[in-house]
Design a protein around this motif. Structure first.
Motif, PDB file in Angstrom:
ATOM      1  N   GLU A 115      -7.298  47.865   4.106  1.00 38.99           N
ATOM      2  CA  GLU A 115      -8.673  47.376   3.927  1.00 38.99           C
ATOM      3  C   GLU A 115      -9.575  48.555   3.590  1.00 38.99           C
ATOM      4  OE1 GLU A 115     -10.609  45.745   7.544  1.00 38.99           O
ATOM      5  OE2 GLU A 115     -11.459  44.309   6.111  1.00 38.99           O
ATOM      6  N   PRO A 116     -10.195  48.555   2.406  1.00 37.84           N
ATOM      7  CA  PRO A 116     -11.066  49.685   2.058  1.00 37.84           C
ATOM      8  C   PRO A 116     -12.122  49.899   3.143  1.00 37.84           C
ATOM      9  CG  PRO A 116     -10.821  48.203   0.183  1.00 37.84           C
ATOM     10  CD  PRO A 116     -10.179  47.525   1.353  1.00 37.84           C
ATOM     11  N   ASP A 117     -12.347  51.167   3.483  1.00 37.21           N
ATOM     12  CA  ASP A 117     -13.330  51.466   4.527  1.00 37.21           C
ATOM     13  C   ASP A 117     -14.754  51.508   3.988  1.00 37.21           C
ATOM     14  OD1 ASP A 117     -12.439  53.713   3.052  1.00 37.21           O
ATOM     15  OD2 ASP A 117     -13.295  55.085   4.528  1.00 37.21           O
ATOM     16  N   PHE A 118     -14.917  51.418   2.650  1.00 39.73           N
ATOM     17  CA  PHE A 118     -16.257  51.486   2.073  1.00 39.73           C
ATOM     18  C   PHE A 118     -17.038  50.208   2.377  1.00 39.73           C
ATOM     19  CE2 PHE A 118     -13.307  53.687  -0.836  1.00 39.73           C
ATOM     20  CZ  PHE A 118     -13.755  54.978  -0.606  1.00 39.73           C
ATOM     21  N   ASP A 119     -18.348  50.356   2.411  1.00 39.89           N
ATOM     22  CA  ASP A 119     -19.184  49.166   2.539  1.00 39.89           C
ATOM     23  C   ASP A 119     -19.190  48.445   1.179  1.00 39.89           C
ATOM     24  OD1 ASP A 119     -20.872  47.302   3.576  1.00 39.89           O
ATOM     25  OD2 ASP A 119     -22.634  48.605   3.670  1.00 39.89           O
ATOM     26  N   THR A 120     -19.396  47.138   1.203  1.00 39.35           N
ATOM     27  CA  THR A 120     -19.545  46.406  -0.062  1.00 39.35           C
ATOM     28  C   THR A 120     -20.774  46.970  -0.799  1.00 39.35           C
ATOM     29  OG1 THR A 120     -18.665  44.429   0.998  1.00 39.35           O
ATOM     30  CG2 THR A 120     -19.875  44.110  -1.056  1.00 39.35           C
ATOM     31  N   PRO A 121     -20.638  47.289  -2.097  1.00 37.84           N
ATOM     32  CA  PRO A 121     -21.778  47.870  -2.823  1.00 37.84           C
ATOM     33  C   PRO A 121     -23.060  47.024  -2.709  1.00 37.84           C
ATOM     34  CG  PRO A 121     -19.770  48.085  -4.108  1.00 37.84           C
ATOM     35  CD  PRO A 121     -19.417  47.245  -2.916  1.00 37.84           C
ATOM     36  N   LEU A 122     -24.189  47.748  -2.677  1.00 38.78           N
ATOM     37  CA  LEU A 122     -25.481  47.129  -2.374  1.00 38.78           C
ATOM     38  C   LEU A 122     -25.839  45.976  -3.319  1.00 38.78           C
ATOM     39  CD1 LEU A 122     -27.907  47.390  -0.486  1.00 38.78           C
ATOM     40  CD2 LEU A 122     -28.928  48.978  -2.135  1.00 38.78           C
ATOM     41  N   HIS A 123     -25.601  46.173  -4.620  1.00 43.42           N
ATOM     42  CA  HIS A 123     -26.037  45.127  -5.571  1.00 43.42           C
ATOM     43  C   HIS A 123     -25.271  43.816  -5.316  1.00 43.42           C
ATOM     44  CE1 HIS A 123     -22.538  46.788  -7.744  1.00 43.42           C
ATOM     45  NE2 HIS A 123     -22.471  45.634  -8.387  1.00 43.42           N
ATOM     46  N   ILE A 124     -24.060  43.939  -4.762  1.00 38.88           N
ATOM     47  CA  ILE A 124     -23.271  42.730  -4.471  1.00 38.88           C
ATOM     48  C   ILE A 124     -23.854  42.035  -3.228  1.00 38.88           C
ATOM     49  CG2 ILE A 124     -20.963  41.894  -3.866  1.00 38.88           C
ATOM     50  CD1 ILE A 124     -19.804  44.303  -5.440  1.00 38.88           C
ATOM     51  N   LYS A 125     -24.178  42.851  -2.245  1.00 41.46           N
ATOM     52  CA  LYS A 125     -24.778  42.267  -1.029  1.00 41.46           C
ATOM     53  C   LYS A 125     -26.127  41.602  -1.356  1.00 41.46           C
ATOM     54  CE  LYS A 125     -24.425  45.950   1.815  1.00 41.46           C
ATOM     55  NZ  LYS A 125     -24.298  46.707   3.071  1.00 41.46           N
ATOM     56  N   GLN A 126     -26.885  42.270  -2.258  1.00 38.61           N
ATOM     57  CA  GLN A 126     -28.192  41.695  -2.609  1.00 38.61           C
ATOM     58  C   GLN A 126     -28.042  40.354  -3.324  1.00 38.61           C
ATOM     59  OE1 GLN A 126     -29.813  45.133  -4.514  1.00 38.61           O
ATOM     60  NE2 GLN A 126     -31.083  45.675  -2.725  1.00 38.61           N
ATOM     61  N   ALA A 127     -26.995  40.231  -4.129  1.00 41.56           N
ATOM     62  CA  ALA A 127     -26.770  38.947  -4.817  1.00 41.56           C
ATOM     63  C   ALA A 127     -26.484  37.846  -3.795  1.00 41.56           C
ATOM     64  CB  ALA A 127     -25.607  39.082  -5.801  1.00 41.56           C
ATOM     65  N   ALA A 128     -25.788  38.202  -2.725  1.00 41.18           N
ATOM     66  CA  ALA A 128     -25.494  37.209  -1.682  1.00 41.18           C
ATOM     67  C   ALA A 128     -26.777  36.821  -0.939  1.00 41.18           C
ATOM     68  CB  ALA A 128     -24.467  37.784  -0.711  1.00 41.18           C
ATOM     69  N   ILE A 129     -27.600  37.827  -0.663  1.00 42.40           N
ATOM     70  CA  ILE A 129     -28.859  37.550   0.047  1.00 42.40           C
ATOM     71  C   ILE A 129     -29.741  36.647  -0.819  1.00 42.40           C
ATOM     72  CG2 ILE A 129     -30.976  38.639   0.923  1.00 42.40           C
ATOM     73  CD1 ILE A 129     -29.079  41.080   1.656  1.00 42.40           C
ATOM     74  N   LYS A 130     -29.756  36.948  -2.104  1.00 40.18           N
ATOM     75  CA  LYS A 130     -30.550  36.111  -3.033  1.00 40.18           C
ATOM     76  C   LYS A 130     -30.013  34.670  -3.033  1.00 40.18           C
ATOM     77  CE  LYS A 130     -32.365  36.020  -7.767  1.00 40.18           C
ATOM     78  NZ  LYS A 130     -32.233  34.582  -7.913  1.00 40.18           N
ATOM     79  N   ALA A 131     -28.690  34.547  -3.031  1.00 39.79           N
ATOM     80  CA  ALA A 131     -28.101  33.200  -3.032  1.00 39.79           C
ATOM     81  C   ALA A 131     -28.551  32.430  -1.795  1.00 39.79           C
ATOM     82  CB  ALA A 131     -26.572  33.298  -3.086  1.00 39.79           C
ATOM     83  N   ILE A 132     -28.574  33.093  -0.668  1.00 41.48           N
ATOM     84  CA  ILE A 132     -29.019  32.427   0.572  1.00 41.48           C
ATOM     85  C   ILE A 132     -30.488  32.034   0.434  1.00 41.48           C
ATOM     86  CG2 ILE A 132     -29.463  32.732   3.049  1.00 41.48           C
ATOM     87  CD1 ILE A 132     -27.042  34.639   3.125  1.00 41.48           C
ATOM     88  N   ASN A 133     -31.307  32.997  -0.017  1.00 41.23           N
ATOM     89  CA  ASN A 133     -32.749  32.713  -0.118  1.00 41.23           C
ATOM     90  C   ASN A 133     -33.045  31.622  -1.140  1.00 41.23           C
ATOM     91  OD1 ASN A 133     -33.463  34.500   1.877  1.00 41.23           O
ATOM     92  ND2 ASN A 133     -33.684  36.225   0.462  1.00 41.23           N
ATOM     93  N   ASP A 134     -32.216  31.536  -2.173  1.00 34.75           N
ATOM     94  CA  ASP A 134     -32.408  30.499  -3.202  1.00 34.75           C
ATOM     95  C   ASP A 134     -31.838  29.149  -2.757  1.00 34.75           C
ATOM     96  OD1 ASP A 134     -33.517  32.429  -4.753  1.00 34.75           O
ATOM     97  OD2 ASP A 134     -31.849  32.597  -6.179  1.00 34.75           O
ATOM     98  N   GLY A 135     -31.260  29.098  -1.586  1.00 36.82           N
ATOM     99  CA  GLY A 135     -30.693  27.831  -1.101  1.00 36.82           C
ATOM    100  C   GLY A 135     -29.368  27.473  -1.749  1.00 36.82           C
ATOM    101  N   PHE A 136     -28.663  28.496  -2.238  1.00 37.54           N
ATOM    102  CA  PHE A 136     -27.346  28.236  -2.846  1.00 37.54           C
ATOM    103  C   PHE A 136     -26.311  28.175  -1.722  1.00 37.54           C
ATOM    104  CE2 PHE A 136     -23.543  29.521  -5.386  1.00 37.54           C
ATOM    105  CZ  PHE A 136     -23.565  28.435  -6.246  1.00 37.54           C
ATOM    106  N   THR A 137     -26.478  27.173  -0.894  1.00 36.26           N
ATOM    107  CA  THR A 137     -25.765  27.134   0.388  1.00 36.26           C
ATOM    108  C   THR A 137     -25.047  25.802   0.593  1.00 36.26           C
ATOM    109  OG1 THR A 137     -27.843  26.418   1.367  1.00 36.26           O
ATOM    110  CG2 THR A 137     -27.344  28.753   1.550  1.00 36.26           C
TER     111      THR A 137
END
Ligand code: PMP
Ligand code: GLU
Length: 400
Positions: free
Chosen positions: A44-66
């Motif tokens: 399992e890579p020890d790196f954090d998921t890159p920021l732009h990917i995490k931001q896309a997920a946060i946007k999906a939540i905020n946009d109600g893509f749930t």
């Protein structure tokens, strides 16, 4: 035990748990108990998921893509996958030929379920990733192990493969770059395998999850040689390893439309769609800036170089130079029959248990990979942890 417990699913009672996940659980338990444990078990890579990917997920939540998405994945993600397959692998697929799953593990089980009838044989080159034989059994198939040797760089020859093919052979699993050996089949070797598969009408499950982790050269997908082999191949890939997204659970397949439809139907009853938010994140991973992948690969390469050199400096053990993925197979056969830290070592499991007890270093014993003379070390962890870990292995072996 009640009588009813004698009457449970014979097939599923024969499925063993994942040894890689078991080692990881043991390591995490030691850590939770405050022990100074070092984990080289799970891949399992020890790196954090890159920021732009995490931001896309946060946007999906905020946009109600749930909400539910189509069972086989969103059209947006399927189009992103098609574009990736075109750009990286020169392969033309349409969204109807793509199925998005809950991780590549799920993709593999779905793919096998789509093609196997009871008793069909699936050839699995060894050392293999621990889950393949169990997945074949889950899908009612029969795993047929094709052994390879370290002398041949853990690769099978075409003749070895021919010898394993029977009237019942339905598929072969190709995992290049390989977990656990880091070996990569060359383009010529893949062409030979493809020609044989076409001649015999055998499916290829091509697990390309480590595609982006190649340290020299570029990945070639076996499906890319011609239309016949493309039709027989189910490509399995995902975002877990390339984008440090193991927890997001997004894998996918590319296959002919008939197989994709069967997989999609199975999935529609079993799990519905993969997580909507993770799918939005996967679009950002595939369509966004790819420099994060290059940076992670460069770091893995440094670690690979360090690990291979340091392991081979320890007299009793050795490993080959891995060309891809983030594992090395450490040959520990010279240690068998000796006593280490008061424990007689007769197997890889003995070695790994004794090492974990004495030095709190977690490796995966080779038995689960059908490689009983080896332990697998994952170098998906920091250089400083790797340095400490290998020093402890040396102390363990040489009483320093
Ligand atoms: N194939 C191989 C060879 C792997 O090592 C893994 C690691 N888990 C997988 C498939 C599954 O990956 P995922 O996390 O996407 O389920
Ligand atoms: N594939 C990784 C490994 O081999 C993750 C663990 C798993 O999925 O079993 O360690």
């Amino acid at each position: 035990m009640s009588n009813a417990s004698n009457n449970l699913s014979t097939k599923n009672m024969a499925i063993s748990g994942s040894p890689t996940l078991a080692i990881d659980a043991k390591f995490k338990e030691l850590k939770a108990n405050g022990e100074d444990a070092l984990g080289f078990g799970v891949g399992e890579p020890d790196f954090d998921t890159p920021l732009h990917i995490k931001q896309a997920a946060i946007k999906a939540i905020n946009d109600g893509f749930t909400k539910y998405t189509p069972a086989s994945g969103t059209l947006t993600l399927k189009k992103a996958i098609c574009a990736k397959l075109k750009n990286d692998n020169n392969l033309d697929y349409t969204p109807a030929e793509i199925v998005v799953n809950n991780g590549a593990k799920h993709s593999l089980v779905n793919a096998l379920s789509a093609i196997l009838n009871p008793g069909d044989e699936v050839i699995i080159p060894a050392p293999f990733w621990v889950s393949y034989p169990e997945m074949v059994k889950i899908a009612d198939g029969v795993p047929v192990v094709l052994p390879t040797t370290e002398e041949n760089n853990f690769k099978f020859t075409l003749q070895d493969l021919k010898n394993k093919i029977s009237a019942k052979t339905k598929a072969i699993i190709i995992n290049s770059p390989s977990n656990p050996t880091g070996m990569i089949y060359t383009e010529d070797e893949l062409r030979d395998i493809a020609d044989l598969a076409v001649e015999k009408g055998i499916y290829i499950i091509s697990d390309e999850i480590y595609e982006k982790l190649i340290y020299n050269g570029k990945h070639v997908s076996i499906a890319s040689f011609n239309d016949q082999i493309k039709d027989l191949t189910i490509i399995v890939n995902g975002v877990s390893k390339s984008y440090a997204m193991t927890g997001w659970r997004i894998g996918y397949t590319a296959s002919n439309a008939q197989i994709a439809k069967i997989m999609s139907n199975i999935q529609s009853h079993m799990t519905s769609n993969p997580c909507s938010i993770s799918q939005a994140a996967a679009v950002a991973a595939l369509e966004g800036d790819q420099s994060c992948v290059d940076e992670m690969r460069a770091e893995f390469l440094k670690r690979r170089n360090y690990v291979v050199e340091a392991i081979n400096k320890i007299p009793q053990i050795s490993c080959l130079n891995a060309d891809g993925a983030f594992y090395v197979m450490i040959n520990i056969s010279k240690v068998f029959g000796t006593t280490l830290n008061g424990v007689k070592i007769n197997s890889a499991t003995d070695f790994c248990n004794a090492l974990l007890d004495a030095k709190k270093v977690a490796l995966v014993p080779g038995e689960g990979f059908d490689a009983p003379n080896y332990c697998r070390m994952s170098y998906a962890t920091s250089i400083s942890t790797i340095e400490k870990g290998i020093a402890r292995i040396d102390e363990f072996l040489n009483g320093r």
